[in-house]
Write a protein that holds these residues in place. Structure first.
Motif, PDB file in Angstrom:
ATOM      1  N   LEU A   1      65.577   8.802  49.928  1.00 56.96           N
ATOM      2  CA  LEU A   1      63.844   8.675  50.563  1.00 56.96           C
ATOM      3  C   LEU A   1      63.558   9.577  51.542  1.00 56.96           C
ATOM      4  N   GLU A   2      64.429  10.516  51.967  1.00 56.98           N
ATOM      5  CA  GLU A   2      64.004  11.275  53.454  1.00 56.98           C
ATOM      6  C   GLU A   2      64.294  12.855  51.881  1.00 56.98           C
ATOM      7  N   ALA A   3      65.030  12.801  50.547  1.00 59.12           N
ATOM      8  CA  ALA A   3      64.438  13.561  49.817  1.00 59.12           C
ATOM      9  C   ALA A   3      62.851  13.816  49.065  1.00 59.12           C
ATOM     10  N   ARG A   4      62.416  12.460  48.898  1.00 60.76           N
ATOM     11  CA  ARG A   4      61.184  12.415  48.592  1.00 60.76           C
ATOM     12  C   ARG A   4      60.117  13.069  49.410  1.00 60.76           C
ATOM     13  N   ILE A   5      60.470  13.218  50.833  1.00 64.18           N
ATOM     14  CA  ILE A   5      59.167  14.349  51.162  1.00 64.18           C
ATOM     15  C   ILE A   5      59.891  15.453  51.556  1.00 64.18           C
TER      16      ILE A   5
ATOM     17  N   GLN B   1      65.669  -0.392  57.034  1.00 69.32           N
ATOM     18  CA  GLN B   1      65.166   0.373  55.402  1.00 69.32           C
ATOM     19  C   GLN B   1      63.417   0.104  55.550  1.00 69.32           C
ATOM     20  N   LYS B   2      63.143  -1.080  56.064  1.00 63.31           N
ATOM     21  CA  LYS B   2      61.034  -0.878  55.859  1.00 63.31           C
ATOM     22  C   LYS B   2      60.898   0.596  57.107  1.00 63.31           C
ATOM     23  N   GLU B   3      61.793   0.043  58.018  1.00 64.29           N
ATOM     24  CA  GLU B   3      61.258   0.860  59.722  1.00 64.29           C
ATOM     25  C   GLU B   3      61.364   2.197  58.839  1.00 64.29           C
ATOM     26  N   ARG B   4      62.366   2.729  58.439  1.00 63.50           N
ATOM     27  CA  ARG B   4      62.635   4.421  57.848  1.00 63.50           C
ATOM     28  C   ARG B   4      61.482   4.772  56.898  1.00 63.50           C
TER      29      ARG B   4
ATOM     30  N   GLU C   1      58.386   5.507  58.998  1.00 60.31           N
ATOM     31  CA  GLU C   1      58.096   6.729  59.683  1.00 60.31           C
ATOM     32  C   GLU C   1      58.202   8.151  58.275  1.00 60.31           C
ATOM     33  N   TYR C   2      59.092   7.895  57.521  1.00 55.18           N
ATOM     34  CA  TYR C   2      58.083   8.303  56.099  1.00 55.18           C
ATOM     35  C   TYR C   2      57.161   8.649  55.614  1.00 55.18           C
ATOM     36  N   THR C   3      56.759   6.977  55.718  1.00 54.21           N
ATOM     37  CA  THR C   3      55.442   7.141  54.960  1.00 54.21           C
ATOM     38  C   THR C   3      54.505   8.173  56.327  1.00 54.21           C
TER      39      THR C   3
END
Length: 616
Positions: free
Chosen positions: A278-282, A579-582, A585-587
């Motif tokens: 998920l972090e790599a996506r941004i 996971q939803k909270e992460r 945050e990423y969103t």
């Protein structure tokens, strides 16, 4: 940076000492134990101990029983068993093994203070393999309790051990870093990160050490060193996602955004259930923006936002499925267990809307422990239900025995009344008195047989006839012959009298024994007539008490099962919620980055417009 342990689940059960089994019932217990039928093993063992059938293995049996109770979470009861072994002066090896396994299970269940107290009781009587485990366990307990310096002291002595050296070096490096000796910890982890590995377990540990080194270097603002550490991690390992993410950030810290794009792009293609992905996506659009590719960066951010929204929706579907019981029921259905076990082993995933979300949930020790408790409760509920049915069978068996007793009792009483036991006793006594009188007289006639008695009677009749008056010479001769015959018969009877008296005494003794046995049977019959109804009542009361107890336990266990199921589901939902909270945050970060890109594009447009106006 987390410590790891060589204390695998497969080795958690207290292995009985290897020796010759002298008691068959103890062998039966071990058979169930090595079949992983721990519930049958402990119940069989406790029954055998109750009836004194494992005397040759008394202490070993207690260690095994304590360990099995530990596997069911009965720490207090197991602790009492081990304490009793110590109080009664059990052999030191038995005592040390008892405390070691108690500490081990307490640590694995998160009871750190209790685990440290138990490990403190272990002296120096463990076999070499368990001694290495003991020291590693002691270090892990200290690490878990935050005593990094104490853990480092314990681990220093283990680094030369071939069996536990790798884990000891890893945990020693972690302990030194946490205690402030970063250089010392890095040295141990770097050595482990370079060591050739022989199997997958060692390769995984080596990857974990390199990832720990890489992120520690990033934290200390040493990106070039971090890249060197992270390059050692295998692309197909469990640590590869973290390594790719860290490698990209190291390149970004070195102002090499193009180099960062390579690992991040690879990572962004992987399963979005991993936080690193998920972090790599941004991170990918961030790198594009750094190289000035704003159009690609904008598109990537928008793709990431769309992916995050899809993943959030998928997480909602997984959470709904978990709350509906599909996860717990599916795990039980696809991974059935015959009995309560020491540890739960997952062999097949249940059917879920998005099975990828289960990996992080199932990997958590707390979840596995909670699910094990739920599975054990389900087994107990099933076992209680079987016993409820079995108790009904016992009631039927008792009713059948009562009926048979009631039907046979009149016949037995009638036969007993017709036995003539009293008359036979009187006859036996009369014969004994008669024999004593005959022996006192030395009378052989009393022991004559039927033929001899008949002969004596004929002789008496002949003598009576010959006693009639008369002067016939032949009559006198006949009288003499009768006298001689009478004398010979008397002599024969006198000669046979001792042997016949002995035989008569033996016969009377045999008769007395048989009469005594008959009297005993008669007394036993009378006692049975009085006791059997009482025994039936006791059995009926015991069956009724057990039935009441089972009927009370069934709803309690079912209620606990429901509570435990909700707890398991709540733990899984909590993990997915995190996971939803992460994702949220990423969103938010992605949307903010998109806004920045639009602002930058707007500013550039304004500058171009102002430049054009100035030119005119």
């Amino acid at each position: 940076m987390a410590a790891v342990s060589a204390l695998g689940a497969s080795a958690a059960a207290p292995q009985p000492a290897a020796h010759l089994v002298q008691d068959p019932h103890y062998g039966d217990t071990l058979f169930h134990f090595y079949q992983d039928h721990y519930f049958s093993s402990v119940t069989s063992l406790m029954v055998s101990q109750h009836f004194g059938r494992v005397g040759h293995h008394a202490d070993e049996a207690e260690v095994l029983r304590g360990g099995l109770l530990l596997s069911f979470g009965l720490h207090r009861e197991a602790g009492e068993i081990f304490a009793q072994l110590i109080d009664k002066g059990a052999a030191p090896p038995v005592r040390d093994r008892a405390w070691f396994y108690l500490a081990k299970i307490r640590y694995q269940r998160g009871l750190l203070a209790e685990a440290q107290e138990a490990i403190g009781h272990v002296e120096n009587h463990l076999p070499p393999a368990l001694e290495d485990e003991r020291r590693l366990l002691q270090a892990n307990i200290l690490l878990a309790r935050g005593d990094h310096a104490g853990a480092a002291n314990v681990l220093q002595a283990m680094t030369a051990s071939p069996s536990a050296g790798r884990y000891a070096r890893f945990n020693l490096g972690v302990a030194l870093v946490r205690s402030g000796d970063t250089a010392g910890g890095t040295r141990w982890l770097d050595e482990l990160g370079r060591t050739p590995a022989e199997d997958e377990e060692q390769r995984s540990l080596r990857d974990k050490a390199n990832v720990a080194l890489g992120f520690a270097a990033l934290h200390d603002n040493q990106p070039e060193a971090a890249r060197g550490y992270l390059e050692r991690v295998r692309l197909a390992s469990l640590q590869s996602n973290k390594a790719l993410l860290g490698f990209g950030w190291a390149a970004a810290a070195m102002k090499l955004p193009k180099a960062a794009l390579v690992p991040w792009t690879e990572l962004a293609k992987r399963d979005p259930g991993d936080a690193s992905v998920l972090e790599a996506r941004i991170a990918v659009p961030y790198a594009y923006a750094e190289v000035g590719a704003y159009g690609q960066a904008l598109q990537r951010y928008q793709d990431a936002i769309a992916a995050f929204e899809r993943e959030a929706k998928a997480l909602d579907e997984s959470i709904a499925a978990i709350r509906a019981g599909k996860l717990v029921d599916g795990l039980l259905e696809h991974n059935p267990g015959e009995e309560m076990g020491w540890f739960w082993t997952l062999k097949e995933l249940p059917q879920m809307p998005h099975a990828g979300h289960l990996s992080q949930v199932l990997a958590e020790h707390e979840f596995q422990e909670a699910f094990k408790n739920y599975r054990d409760l389900r087994f107990l509920a099933s076992n209680l239900q079987r016993w409820a049915e079995t108790i009904g069978v016992f009631s039927d068996m008792l009713a059948t025995r009562r009926q048979a007793f009631a039907e046979r009792l009149p016949k037995v009483r009638e036969q007993a009344s017709q036995s003539g036991l009293a008359a036979m006793q009187q006859r036996q006594q009369a014969l004994a008195d008669e024999m004593k009188a005959a022996e006192a007289r030395g009378d052989g006639v009393a022991f004559a047989d039927a033929k001899e008695r008949e002969l004596m009677e004929r002789l008496a009749r002949v003598q009576a006839i010959l006693q009639q008056p008369g002067d016939d010479p032949e009559l006198a001769t006949a009288r003499e012959r009768a006298r001689r015959v009478s004398g010979a018969l008397t002599w024969q009877l006198a000669q046979a009298q001792p042997a016949r008296a002995w035989a008569a005494r033996k016969g009377l003794e045999t008769m007395a024994q048989q009469l005594e046995q008959a009297q005993q049977r008669d007394v036993a019959l009378a006692q049975a007539q009085r006791d059997e109804p009482v025994r039936f009542e006791r059995f009926a009361e015991r069956i009724a008490a057990l039935d009441r107890r089972v009927q009370v336990l069934i709803p309690r266990v079912l209620a606990l099962s429901g509570e435990q199921q909700r707890q398991v589901q709540d733990m899984a939902v909590a993990q997915l919620t995190r996971q939803k909270e992460r994702l949220a945050e990423y969103t938010m970060q992605a949307r903010f980055a998109v806004a920045q890109l639009y602002d930058r594009a707007y500013d550039r447009g304004q500058q171009v417009k102002e430049g054009g106006n100035a030119a005119r």
